[in-house]
Design an enzyme around this catalytic site. Structure first.
Site, PDB file in Angstrom:
ATOM      1  N   GLU A 146      21.471   3.755  -9.036  1.00 23.22           N
ATOM      2  CA  GLU A 146      21.563   5.075  -8.924  1.00 23.22           C
ATOM      3  C   GLU A 146      20.102   5.940  -8.947  1.00 23.22           C
ATOM      4  O   GLU A 146      19.306   5.657  -9.567  1.00 23.22           O
ATOM      5  CB  GLU A 146      22.338   6.025 -10.076  1.00 23.22           C
ATOM      6  CG  GLU A 146      22.382   7.482  -9.706  1.00 23.22           C
ATOM      7  CD  GLU A 146      23.207   8.154 -10.752  1.00 23.22           C
ATOM      8  OE1 GLU A 146      23.023   9.524 -11.172  1.00 23.22           O
ATOM      9  OE2 GLU A 146      24.117   7.315 -11.719  1.00 23.22           O
ATOM     10  N   GLU A 151      18.054  17.250  -9.071  1.00 24.04           N
ATOM     11  CA  GLU A 151      19.090  17.551  -9.837  1.00 24.04           C
ATOM     12  C   GLU A 151      18.393  18.817 -10.630  1.00 24.04           C
ATOM     13  O   GLU A 151      17.243  18.857 -11.051  1.00 24.04           O
ATOM     14  CB  GLU A 151      19.868  16.925 -10.691  1.00 24.04           C
ATOM     15  CG  GLU A 151      18.904  15.802 -11.770  1.00 24.04           C
ATOM     16  CD  GLU A 151      19.803  14.830 -12.350  1.00 24.04           C
ATOM     17  OE1 GLU A 151      21.285  14.968 -12.163  1.00 24.04           O
ATOM     18  OE2 GLU A 151      19.224  13.939 -12.854  1.00 24.04           O
TER      19      GLU A 151
END
Length: 452
Positions: A146, A151
């Site tokens: 990932e 974010e």
């Protein structure tokens, strides 16, 4: 997006993830772009994760998130040439919030390159969690890898009064059988939600780097795949965009704790992918659709539009409690014939590269099977939406199967499978059954997809 960030890396692994700053990557060739200039979201490029994750055994999407993801225009739409993902406070299917999560799985994958997007984040504090990130195409998390390019809304940022000024970049992977994490944050001198920012990732066989408006805030060394156990970052990934509400990353697990202004909008102006490395790979699903006709999954019949090549692009995996037995094939020289002992579940799957089987929508999965067992079992297909199963219950719908020990053709319309994304088929055929009271023997042959 599992955010456990306190994994204790060993000394050797720490050496593999040390920061190494360098100038922004040199100009490359533009190979793909998304400008969101159509009337609606392009289904040839984007699909949706829908629900709470419970339908795939991952309630709260693995992070105790509070929203229900939908594909409604209320949550994801095109406005003025921009993608809008909107989180809303509303009761929907038992959840207190709604939002959207879009992904390019089965439609756009790539390995190595420069990916940039011009994004305006929502006002995140407290409780919104916008993300621009990637997952590996192959494997089960964290082995698939990932890459979190951007974010915002972390619990630490909220605690320090930096919720709307801090972004983070991170990678997650499997390090010798354990989940490993590496992350870095960037604190902006001004609130990020007030304007668009350009978020860029450069990825090559040596490093993954991340930038905001040309300021590098993350670098991760992947030059030693064996020593650092980072093979995940040398395979194709696909892109995701979403706005979560609450969850472990935010530290807010109750609807009452969400104080961020809602509706909250993340806007994406464009996304561009550049490549020039000789080892770069690019998969565009629309250009790789399998032609209509019959596609061979496990068959030797002639006249196919294509077929799996076992040992090259596909493999048969016996998951549990299956022992090969002798059996005469229905056709050709090969057959899947097995015995399962009583008291244990059994299962198998044919796993291959992601394939665009959209031309087969409205068609059927066909195969020949022989068995005498009255036991209930399931036939499944795995796509970007997860596993989808059809039950075979003795006395119920059996789609042509007769349990008399003779070969019978089974035809399952694709419409009989729940939540099937034929644009992105990963496991073309699966069989599974719960523990049963007596041994089971069965044989399967001549497995293929047929278009309408």
């Amino acid at each position: 997006m599992d955010r456990a960030r306190l994994f204790a890396l060993g000394t050797a692994c720490l050496g593999a993830v040390a920061l190494a700053l360098s100038p922004t990557a040199h100009a490359q060739n533009l190979v793909w772009e998304e400008n969101f200039d159509g009337p609606g979201i392009d289904g040839g490029t984007w699909t949706y994760d829908v629900g709470t994750g419970c339908q795939i055994g991952l309630c709260g999407w693995g992070n105790a998130e509070l929203q229900y993801y939908t594909s409604r225009p209320e949550n994801a739409r095109i406005e003025n040439g921009r993608l809008v993902i909107e989180a809303r406070r509303e009761t929907f299917e038992g959840s207190p919030f709604t939002s959207a999560r879009l992904k390019t799985e089965g439609r756009l994958h790539f390995k190595y390159g420069t990916l940039e997007a011009r994004i305006r984040t929502p006002e995140v504090g407290n409780g919104l969690w916008p993300a621009y990130w990637m997952l590996g195409v192959v494997g089960v998390w964290p082995e698939r890898g990932e890459i979190d390019i951007m974010e915002a809304g972390s619990a630490a940022a909220i605690a320090e009064g930096m919720a709307n000024r801090r972004i983070g970049g991170a990678v997650h992977w499997d390090y010798n059988g354990h989940k490993a994490d590496y992350s870095r944050d960037y604190d902006s001198p001004t609130d990020l939600h007030t304007d668009f920012r350009v978020y860029r990732m450069t990825w090559d066989p040596e490093f993954i780097r991340m930038y905001i408006d040309d300021v590098e805030y993350f670098a991760f060394d992947i030059s030693d795949p064996d020593g650092a156990s980072v093979h995940e970052f040398h395979q194709q990934h696909y892109l995701l965009l979403n706005v979560a509400v609450g969850g472990t990353y935010t530290g807010i697990l109750s609807p009452d704790g969400i104080t961020a202004p809602l509706p909250g909008r993340m806007e994406v102006d464009y996304i561009r992918l550049y490549q020039d490395h000789p080892e770069s790979e690019l998969y565009i699903g629309g250009d790789a659709a399998i032609p209509a006709g019959r596609f061979g999954v496990f068959t030797e019949q002639p006249g196919l539009a294509g077929s799996l090549d076992f040992g090259a692009d596909a493999n048969l995996y016996l998951w549990n409690n299956l022992t090969p037995i002798d059996a005469t094939p229905y056709e050709g020289g090969n057959v899947m014939a097995f015995r399962a002992n009583a008291g244990e579940w059994f299962g198998l799957g044919i796993i291959g590269d992601v394939r665009n089987m959209s031309a087969y929508a409205g068609g059927a999965l066909r195969f020949h099977m022989r068995t005498t067992t009255p036991a209930t079992f399931k036939i499944g297909i795995n796509t970007s939406f997860g596993d989808s199963w059809v039950d075979f219950v003795d006395g119920g719908p059996n789609y042509g199967l007769v349990r008399d020990g003779n070969w019978h053709e089974v035809t399952i319309p694709f419409d009989a499978f729940y939540d099937l994304d034929l644009h992105a088929v990963r496991q073309m055929f699966m069989v599974v059954a719960d523990p049963h009271g007596a041994p089971v023997e069965f044989a399967i042959d001549n497995v293929y997809y047929e278009s309408p």
